[in-house]
Design a protein around this motif. Structure first.
Motif, PDB file in Angstrom:
ATOM      1  N   GLY A   1       0.798  -1.226   0.000  1.00  0.00           N
ATOM      2  CA  GLY A   1       0.000   0.000   0.000  1.00  0.00           C
ATOM      3  C   GLY A   1       0.822   1.264   0.000  1.00  0.00           C
ATOM      4  N   LYS A   2       1.953   1.235  -0.697  1.00  0.00           N
ATOM      5  CA  LYS A   2       2.843   2.405  -0.703  1.00  0.00           C
ATOM      6  C   LYS A   2       2.181   3.622  -1.346  1.00  0.00           C
ATOM      7  N   HIS A   3       1.170   3.376  -2.162  1.00  0.00           N
ATOM      8  CA  HIS A   3       0.478   4.485  -2.823  1.00  0.00           C
ATOM      9  C   HIS A   3      -0.568   5.128  -1.921  1.00  0.00           C
ATOM     10  N   LEU A   4      -0.869   4.497  -0.774  1.00  0.00           N
ATOM     11  CA  LEU A   4      -1.894   5.008   0.123  1.00  0.00           C
ATOM     12  C   LEU A   4      -1.380   6.192   0.926  1.00  0.00           C
ATOM     13  N   SER A   5      -2.302   6.962   1.467  1.00  0.00           N
ATOM     14  CA  SER A   5      -1.941   8.130   2.275  1.00  0.00           C
ATOM     15  C   SER A   5      -1.138   7.716   3.500  1.00  0.00           C
ATOM     16  N   LEU A   6      -0.164   8.565   3.876  1.00  0.00           N
ATOM     17  CA  LEU A   6       0.639   8.291   5.065  1.00  0.00           C
ATOM     18  C   LEU A   6      -0.230   8.215   6.310  1.00  0.00           C
ATOM     19  N   THR A   7      -1.324   8.956   6.321  1.00  0.00           N
ATOM     20  CA  THR A   7      -2.241   8.932   7.469  1.00  0.00           C
ATOM     21  C   THR A   7      -2.796   7.534   7.694  1.00  0.00           C
ATOM     22  N   ILE A   8      -3.092   6.825   6.614  1.00  0.00           N
ATOM     23  CA  ILE A   8      -3.617   5.457   6.734  1.00  0.00           C
ATOM     24  C   ILE A   8      -2.561   4.540   7.326  1.00  0.00           C
ATOM     25  N   HIS A   9      -1.311   4.686   6.891  1.00  0.00           N
ATOM     26  CA  HIS A   9      -0.221   3.885   7.445  1.00  0.00           C
ATOM     27  C   HIS A   9      -0.082   4.125   8.947  1.00  0.00           C
ATOM     28  N   ILE A  10      -0.095   5.394   9.334  1.00  0.00           N
ATOM     29  CA  ILE A  10       0.075   5.746  10.743  1.00  0.00           C
ATOM     30  C   ILE A  10      -1.093   5.217  11.575  1.00  0.00           C
ATOM     31  N   LEU A  11      -2.298   5.409  11.075  1.00  0.00           N
ATOM     32  CA  LEU A  11      -3.483   4.971  11.801  1.00  0.00           C
ATOM     33  C   LEU A  11      -3.496   3.454  11.982  1.00  0.00           C
ATOM     34  N   MET A  12      -3.164   2.706  10.939  1.00  0.00           N
ATOM     35  CA  MET A  12      -3.155   1.249  11.025  1.00  0.00           C
ATOM     36  C   MET A  12      -2.096   0.755  11.998  1.00  0.00           C
ATOM     37  N   ALA A  13      -0.926   1.405  11.995  1.00  0.00           N
ATOM     38  CA  ALA A  13       0.140   0.995  12.922  1.00  0.00           C
ATOM     39  C   ALA A  13      -0.270   1.254  14.365  1.00  0.00           C
ATOM     40  N   ASP A  14      -0.912   2.386  14.618  1.00  0.00           N
ATOM     41  CA  ASP A  14      -1.360   2.696  15.980  1.00  0.00           C
ATOM     42  C   ASP A  14      -2.439   1.714  16.443  1.00  0.00           C
ATOM     43  N   ILE A  15      -3.347   1.380  15.532  1.00  0.00           N
ATOM     44  CA  ILE A  15      -4.390   0.406  15.874  1.00  0.00           C
ATOM     45  C   ILE A  15      -3.771  -0.948  16.169  1.00  0.00           C
ATOM     46  N   TYR A  16      -2.824  -1.349  15.344  1.00  0.00           N
ATOM     47  CA  TYR A  16      -2.151  -2.639  15.517  1.00  0.00           C
ATOM     48  C   TYR A  16      -1.451  -2.749  16.868  1.00  0.00           C
ATOM     49  N   LEU A  17      -0.873  -1.647  17.341  1.00  0.00           N
ATOM     50  CA  LEU A  17      -0.116  -1.692  18.588  1.00  0.00           C
ATOM     51  C   LEU A  17      -0.969  -1.503  19.837  1.00  0.00           C
ATOM     52  N   LEU A  18      -2.083  -0.818  19.724  1.00  0.00           N
ATOM     53  CA  LEU A  18      -2.859  -0.467  20.917  1.00  0.00           C
ATOM     54  C   LEU A  18      -4.183  -1.204  21.062  1.00  0.00           C
ATOM     55  N   LEU A  19      -4.741  -1.695  19.965  1.00  0.00           N
ATOM     56  CA  LEU A  19      -6.072  -2.278  20.043  1.00  0.00           C
ATOM     57  C   LEU A  19      -6.120  -3.513  20.952  1.00  0.00           C
ATOM     58  N   SER A  20      -5.197  -4.426  20.773  1.00  0.00           N
ATOM     59  CA  SER A  20      -5.203  -5.647  21.593  1.00  0.00           C
ATOM     60  C   SER A  20      -4.983  -5.360  23.077  1.00  0.00           C
TER      61      SER A  20
END
Length: 314
Positions: free
Chosen positions: A266-285
């Motif tokens: 997803g390198k073409h996706l917005s940086l905001t999406i990358h940041i949001l997904m990483a934060d969800i991945y680390l904090l959701l569980s």
């Protein structure tokens, strides 16, 4: 720009960007993140305390839940220092050695959580498919060995990545995408031939996929065993013991697989999406796991209420 090559006498410094373009409200953004960390710490510590205090919870299922809670605490502790530094203090520089150490712990706890969830699926399989042998199969010694195996497996899988990253040259702009270090994020700054890390990273990610397949297989076998039970009430009772585990499996695997796919494809996706997904991945569980078990598991809920003197209100 920072260059790291054989002539350098020192190590490079990376820049943690946090939320690019939103630096002026980093202090405000820190509020929901601090609340999330607080919920994660308090929730998992309460789970650990209740299991420790209540002798009725000294059973394999809750021992594995304790390991899961410790893993979630480790994940939070891995990211909290740099998150606070970036959002509160605007201290965004991080030395390469500290960055590599952080990504080692982040990814180790990620794979440890995957391993623990697989072990918990095995626990549910034995409890439902082999109930008469449950206590003899999952003894305290066996649980301890499973926990140690999960830890060594996770550390062994991740250890080569920071060691390989140390050998690379870094000659691109040294801005990282997040408020913490991730392997894929650091790797893209390298101007060396990083195919080994890239291929190895894909192989390591594949182990999470294998874990998820084994968890799925365990539930296919569990469902087959449950359907063989004559009484519908007993069927529902057996399945109810699995609901909490199924929830935490989805809470973990969906964001992890999502962030891995976005980083890779997803390198073409917005940086905001990358940041949001990483934060969800680390904090959701870490945030939701104790909530799920507190709400869905009656024994945990009773233990919490009992230790806070509220059992009579249940």
């Amino acid at each position: 720009m920072v260059v790291w090559n054989s002539s350098d006498t020192g190590e490079p410094t990376f820049i943690l960007r946090g939320f690019p373009g939103l630096e002026y409200i980093h202090t405000w953004l820190s509020i929901p993140f601090c609340l999330a960390y607080l919920v994660a710490f308090v929730g998992n510590i309460i789970i650990l305390s209740v299991i420790w205090i209540e002798s009725s919870l000294h059973q394999p299922m809750y021992y594995f839940l304790s390991i899961l809670a410790l893993t979630d605490l480790g994940m939070c502790l891995s990211t909290l220092p740099t998150m606070v530094s970036v959002l509160w203090l605007d201290a965004r520089e991080i030395q390469a050695s500290a960055c590599f150490a952080q990504l080692f712990f982040i990814h180790t706890f990620t794979f440890l959580e995957s391993s623990v969830l697989l072990a918990m699926a095995f626990d549910r399989f034995v409890a439902i498919c082999c109930p008469l042998h449950y206590s003899t199969i999952l003894t305290n010694s066996v649980i301890g060995k499973i926990g140690l195996t999960c830890l060594l497996r996770s550390m062994g899988l991740v250890l080569p990545t920071p060691l390989l990253l140390r050998r690379y040259h870094y000659c691109h702009v040294n801005n990282l995408s997040h408020a913490f270090c991730l392997h894929q994020d650091v790797l893209k700054l390298s101007c060396s031939d990083a195919r080994i890390n890239s291929i190895y990273g894909l192989c390591v990610i594949a182990t999470i996929g294998v874990d998820s397949l084994f968890i799925l297989l365990s539930y296919v076998l569990i469902l087959n065993a449950v359907l063989g039970i004559a009484s519908r009430e007993e069927q529902l009772k057996a399945l109810n013991t699995c609901v909490s585990h199924i929830c935490v499996v989805l809470i973990f695997f969906v964001p992890v697989i999502g962030v891995s796919m976005i980083h890779r494809f997803g390198k073409h996706l917005s940086l905001t999406i990358h940041i949001l997904m990483a934060d969800i991945y680390l904090l959701l569980s870490p945030v939701l796991n104790p909530v799920v078990y507190s709400v869905r598991t009656r024994q945990i809920r009773l233990g919490i209420l009992h230790n806070f003197g509220l059992a009579r209100r249940l």
